[in-house]
Write a protein that holds these residues in place. Structure first.
Motif: not given
Length: 778
Positions: A243-246, A315-317, A338-342, A236-238
């Protein structure tokens, strides 16, 4: 007819649903046992890869190249090699390095076990031998059969792979837990977190190893949900990072970026492959843990859950790093940045739990492979505790557990960073894979009867990929990769010295065994006093009278009315069915009451405790007597071949129609025994006595001779069982080479003194055992 047809179809559909439910349930459970290590690799792959060797550039070619390497490595090694090819090379459902070795031994008719018998080929799990139909395959088999050097090389190759698995059992918990705990650096200053990471990791490791003796069956149901939660979390983080960065990062899956990566980075890129290699740590577990699951369940779990989650995570990293590589701090932090801070604290907790699960799997796997080595005579005997009576394969070895803990803490405290731990772990992992590739090429020819062309293609294609990674790991020898080499060397020396001493001991006993004619020439009375009871003489020999027995008779000219020469041995199959457990034969005429019993176990079988073992042993002899085979042996003129006339007898639980046994306690008078064995006491005393009764099926009828033999066997069992054990010391002959003297006089003897006794002899009461000491000059 239509109703019957519809009913039959409904039943078939229900069976299919049940079978698919079972497969899917096993696939879910395999997540926690098989994929714990592999699923936690995103914690440290990028951090180890970009540690020192590679510097980022504005074009992102390095990041895309690493992602391309990670994707194709995951695709070619775990997916193509293991899922689609190696998993097919199971040994009656079992996997791992020693499963491949035992499979090759059976098909090439070679064995590391000295007490091999032709009768072992009649075992149900042994009957999968098909002679190679190709000229090359037959030639390879003949070479292995004729040349002892090739057999030793095959054994050493299997031992190297096994030693590297043990080394991985030290390194994987260290790097997994340390990488998971490294997320604390995001919440602390640099001055403080470096003093917290190592102590916290050590505390978790101490707790992990300290709880091993409880077994995993109490909390094992949590393993699969933890790993599944972790896989869903990283995937999910990936997806979020893509979609958020590239969202164009998928282009890096093209192999073109691997070429551009190596072209641009050259030597530095090649050296960084040791970090990329860590993305497949734990892949060997898919094959090693095959015995606990099915091929289909492991394939479903990997292709539907593990593989997609890992690809999305990497891929997300890469997508995140591609937009933040200009900040020099990011490539030092690795996964957690690469994990959202929250979400960092919840992810940290899940990561620690997943690392513990992955570490637990490799520790249990280390216990299992050491048990296999010990069963096949390649490791000193150790105490094996079965932590669960319901789940097969859950074992605990105290000595190995504490050794692993000390070594694991030592490398964690000594290295204190992921880079050097990754270098060490990578070399151990890739060496095991290279060994598997070499053994698999032989399996393709000897076991699968395929053309030598396919074996060459397999070893060249996968061997070239793994050799590239192996060279990149070996170049980091001074930067941590020396650890698995040193550990493997120590364990390899221990295992080979023990195996060498075991072979020499068996050869001495074979050359110095007592002639059967010598025993029979003593006459029916044997010229020796026969006392009440049953004597069991442990021997490694499957034929002939051991030298220990003649040594015992020379010094104590008396033995029991029923004498059993017992050989407990392992055979190169994972399991021996209960109905094929015992081989029973008679030595000499039946009035001598001398029997031989060979108890066969597979390298994954559980040895029974003393009470149940004794009862099964006595019932197997009784069933042998009832079957009438004693008459055949008694009439045999060639007494030296009597030991070959053995009958397969199952355990009581496996043969419902066989002889059973019942023990009762009742009062008795002072005069006991048969007409042959009278014991008259001076004062009549009423005491409690154990009475043994055989429960004999009504048919077929038992002849008079067999009834008398059974009656005496019952009486001997009532009087009690005495175990006569050999306590042998080995010394090298005068004139032996320095290496042989050191291996026998110091190496093997040190291991023998500090290892456990035979499994069945551990719980024998001291009052029922008698040790006979001898010195073997080999």
């Amino acid at each position: 007819m239509d109703l019957e047809s519809e009913s039959y179809q409904n039943q078939a559909n229900n069976n299919k649903r049940r079978s698919w439910r079972t497969v899917l349930s096993l696939a879910f459970q395999s997540l926690g046992v098989v994929y714990g290590d592999l699923s936690t690799s995103p914690l440290y792959v990028y951090k180890s890869t970009f540690a020192e060797d590679i510097a980022h550039s504005d074009t992102n070619e390095e990041i895309y190249g690493v992602l391309s390497f990670v994707f194709w490595t995951l695709t070619l090694i775990p997916l193509l090699k293991y899922v689609f090819i190696v998993l097919q090379a199971d040994d009656n459902g079992e996997g791992g390095t020693f499963a491949l070795y035992s499979l090759l031994c059976r098909h090439a008719r070679v064995s590391s076990l000295p007490n091999y018998q032709v009768a072992d080929q009649d075992l149900s799990d042994y009957k999968n031998h098909v002679p190679p139909n190709s000229v090359v395959g037959s030639g390879i088999r003949n070479m292995l059969e004729r040349h002892g050097v090739l057999q030793k090389l095959l054994l050493v190759l299997a031992l190297i792979g096994t030693c590297m698995v043990i080394g991985d059992g030290v390194l994987t918990p260290a790097i997994s837990v340390f990488s998971a705990v490294s997320g604390l650096e995001l919440s602390m200053s640099k001055e403080h977190h470096k003093y917290v990471e190592v102590p916290v990791a050590c505390i978790i490791l101490i707790c992990l190893f300290s709880l091993q003796h409880y077994g995993t069956h109490r909390v094992g149901f949590l393993f699969a949900p933890i790993v599944m939660t972790w896989l869903l979390c990283i995937s999910t983080i990936g997806v979020y990072n893509i979609f958020r960065w590239n969202h164009h990062v998928y282009r890096a899956l093209s192999p073109y970026y691997m070429y551009e990566f190596l072209k641009k980075t050259q030597t530095e890129g090649w050296m960084s492959l040791g970090g990329i290699l860590l993305c497949i740590t734990g892949s060997e577990a898919m094959f090693a843990d095959l015995g606990h699951f099915s091929q289909l369940s492991i394939k479903i779990a990997f292709t539907s859950m593990v593989y997609p989650a890992l690809v999305l995570a990497y891929m997300g990293q890469a997508a995140f790093l591609s937009q933040h590589h200009f900040d020099k701090n990011y490539h030092h932090i690795g996964f957690y940045v690469s994990v959202p801070e929250k979400l960092r604290w919840p992810v940290l907790i899940i990561a620690v739990l997943a690392a513990v699960v992955g570490s637990q799997a490799i520790i249990t796997g280390t216990f299992s492979i050491i048990k296999q080595c010990s069963a096949l005579g390649c490791f000193p005997r150790v105490k094996i505790v079965h932590t669960s009576s319901k789940f097969h394969g859950q074992i605990y070895i105290p000595e190995i557990n504490w050794i692993l803990m000390i070594l694991c803490l030592a490398v964690t405290i000594g290295f204190r960073d992921t880079r050097r731990l990754g270098n060490a772990s990578g070399l151990a992992v890739i060496t095991v894979m290279l060994v598997t590739t070499c053994l698999m090429s032989l399996v393709i020819v000897l076991c699968w009867n395929r053309s030598i062309f396919w074996a060459i293609c397999f070893v060249v294609f996968f061997g070239a990929i793994e050799a590239l990674y192996f060279s990149a790991s070996l170049i980091k020898f001074l930067e941590g990769a020396w650890v698995p080499v040193a550990l493997s060397f120590v364990f390899l020396v221990i295992m080979y010295v023990w195996h060498y001493g075991t072979i020499k001991k068996f050869e001495f006993e074979m050359h110095n065994k007592v002639s059967l004619n010598w025993l029979l020439n003593l006459g029916p009375s044997l010229g020796i006093v026969r006392v009440r009871g049953m004597g069991i003489i442990h021997t490694e020999l499957v034929s002939g009278i051991p030298a220990i027995f003649s040594h015992f008779v020379t010094n104590v000219p008396a033995f029991h009315q029923v004498l059993v020469f017992l050989c407990v041995k392992s055979v190169p199959v994972p399991h021996v069915r209960p109905e094929e457990r015992f081989l029973v034969g008679q030595i000499g005429p039946k009035e001598y009451r001398l029997y031989r019993c060979i108890v066969r176990y597979g390298y994954r079988d559980i040895h029974k405790d003393d009470v149940e073992f004794e009862n099964d042993l006595v019932c197997s002899i009784a069933e042998f007597i009832r079957s009438g085979n004693t008459e055949l042996n008694a009439s045999n003129e060639d007494v030296e071949k009597e030991d070959d006339k053995m009958t397969v007898v199952g355990t009581r639980s496996a043969d419902a129609a066989g002889i059973g046994m019942r023990e009762d306690s009742e009062e008795y008078e002072c005069t006991v025994g048969t007409s042959r064995h009278k014991e008259i006491l001076s004062l009549p005393v009423t005491q409690r006595k154990k009475r043994v009764r055989f429960v004999v099926p009504e048919s077929p009828k038992i002849n008079t001779g067999a009834k008398e033999e059974l009656a005496e066997l019952m009486e001997a069992r009532e009087a009690g069982i005495a175990y006569i054990l050999g306590n042998t010391y080995m010394r090298a002959k005068q004139g032996s080479s320095l290496t042989r003297r050191f291996a026998i006089n110091y190496g093997y003897e040190f291991l023998r003194r500090n290892s456990r006794t035979a499994t069945y002899a551990v719980t024998i009461p001291h009052a029922s055992s008698l040790e006979v000491g001898m010195i073997y000059h080999v």
